[in-house]
Design an enzyme around this catalytic site. Structure first.
Site, PDB file in Angstrom:
ATOM      1  N   TYR A  16      -2.322   0.577  10.682  1.00 20.11           N
ATOM      2  CA  TYR A  16      -2.211   0.066   9.315  1.00 20.11           C
ATOM      3  C   TYR A  16      -0.885   0.458   8.675  1.00 20.11           C
ATOM      4  O   TYR A  16      -0.214  -0.361   8.042  1.00 20.11           O
ATOM      5  CB  TYR A  16      -3.384   0.580   8.484  1.00 20.11           C
ATOM      6  CG  TYR A  16      -3.432   0.029   7.080  1.00 20.11           C
ATOM      7  CD1 TYR A  16      -3.516  -1.334   6.848  1.00 20.11           C
ATOM      8  CD2 TYR A  16      -3.412   0.886   5.966  1.00 20.11           C
ATOM      9  CE1 TYR A  16      -3.574  -1.842   5.556  1.00 20.11           C
ATOM     10  CE2 TYR A  16      -3.477   0.384   4.677  1.00 20.11           C
ATOM     11  CZ  TYR A  16      -3.559  -0.977   4.477  1.00 20.11           C
ATOM     12  OH  TYR A  16      -3.607  -1.479   3.202  1.00 20.11           O
TER      13      TYR A  16
ATOM     14  N   SER B 163       0.859  -1.179   0.000  1.00 18.26           N
ATOM     15  CA  SER B 163       0.000   0.000   0.000  1.00 18.26           C
ATOM     16  C   SER B 163       0.891   1.224   0.000  1.00 18.26           C
ATOM     17  O   SER B 163       2.061   1.159   0.408  1.00 18.26           O
ATOM     18  CB  SER B 163      -0.879   0.000   1.260  1.00 18.26           C
ATOM     19  OG  SER B 163      -1.519   1.248   1.442  1.00 18.26           O
TER      20      SER B 163
END
Length: 252
Positions: A150, A137
């Site tokens: 995250y 990501s």
């Protein structure tokens, strides 16, 4: 037997799209996820000659060992692993973030990648032309408010991938990382917000064309089908509306 590609997190979103796409590229796809019913539907769609469903949980040592055994039993060369299983939970600041959420994100994104990679690496090396693609990501290199858990997990996953590439130098296995920005799928944001559809929809509000799962599947397939001497170390992909993590053009 066709070359075998193993795709984790294949029951929906990027994983399912990648399984479909790799089958069209000539791979026999082993689709891995916890939801057996969704995997069965995916294999029915792709066709049993080109796909096999394996119910599995990347957070379980026993489940990953069973996955490796199932892949070995197919008998073909294992040339591609797509570490796609992952996800986010919550958008809370560090001072009040849930330790359980952080632990889940680390276990799925980091340790899940580690478990599956360790289990299948001998087969990838033995194939003589292996490729590992890990779906990261933009959170792997950019932090943002509320994203501590995250981004920490994705930073750690990136460290794992970079270290693995160094350690496999001289062996016939490529190590590739694909880092998407804003991708609209059916479940990622919905799961992050505990099923709150309104909060999930707000992430993409006004964004004319966020990326979709097929966009990422296309990039994974492209990277995996380059000549074996070509290693695309890291691919960062965002929609044109997203210039950076905090810079997103939204139409009124």
């Amino acid at each position: 037997m066709q070359n075998i590609a193993v795709v984790t997190g294949a029951s929906s979103g990027i994983g399912a799209a990648t399984a479909r796409r790799l089958a069209t590229e000539g791979f026999h796809v082993v689709a891995v996820a916890r939801r057996a019913d969704r995997l069965a539907a995916l294999v029915d769609e792709i066709g049993a000659k080109s796909a096999t469903a394996v119910e599995g949980d990347v957070t379980s040592d026993e489940s990953v060992a069973a996955l490796a055994a199932a892949v070995t039993a197919l008998g073909g060369p294992v040339t591609l692993l797509v570490n796609n299983a992952g996800g986010a939970q919550g958008l809370d600041p560090v001072e009040s973030g849930s330790v359980a959420d952080w632990q889940w994100m680390y276990d799925v994104n980091v340790l899940g990648t580690l478990r599956v990679t360790q289990a299948l690496l001998p087969a990838l090396v033995a194939s003589g032309a292996g490729t590992i693609v890990t779906v990261g990501s933009t959170a792997a290199f950019t932090v943002y408010e509320g994203g501590g858990g995250y981004t920490a997990a994705k930073h750690a996953q990136n460290a794992l991938v970079g270290t693995l590439r160094l350690e496999l130098s001289g062996k016939p296995v490529r190590v590739i990382e694909v880092d998407p920005g804003m991708v609209r799928t059916d479940e990622f944001s919905l799961k992050r917000f505990g099923g709150d559809q309104a909060r999930a929809d707000a992430i993409y509000q006004g964004v004319k064309e966020p990326l979709v799962a097929d966009d990422i599947a296309d990039i994974i397939a492209y990277a995996a089908t380059r000549p074996q001497h070509v290693n695309l170390d890291r691919i960062v992909v965002r929609p044109i509306a997203q210039a950076a993590q905090h810079k997103v053009h939204r139409e009124s």
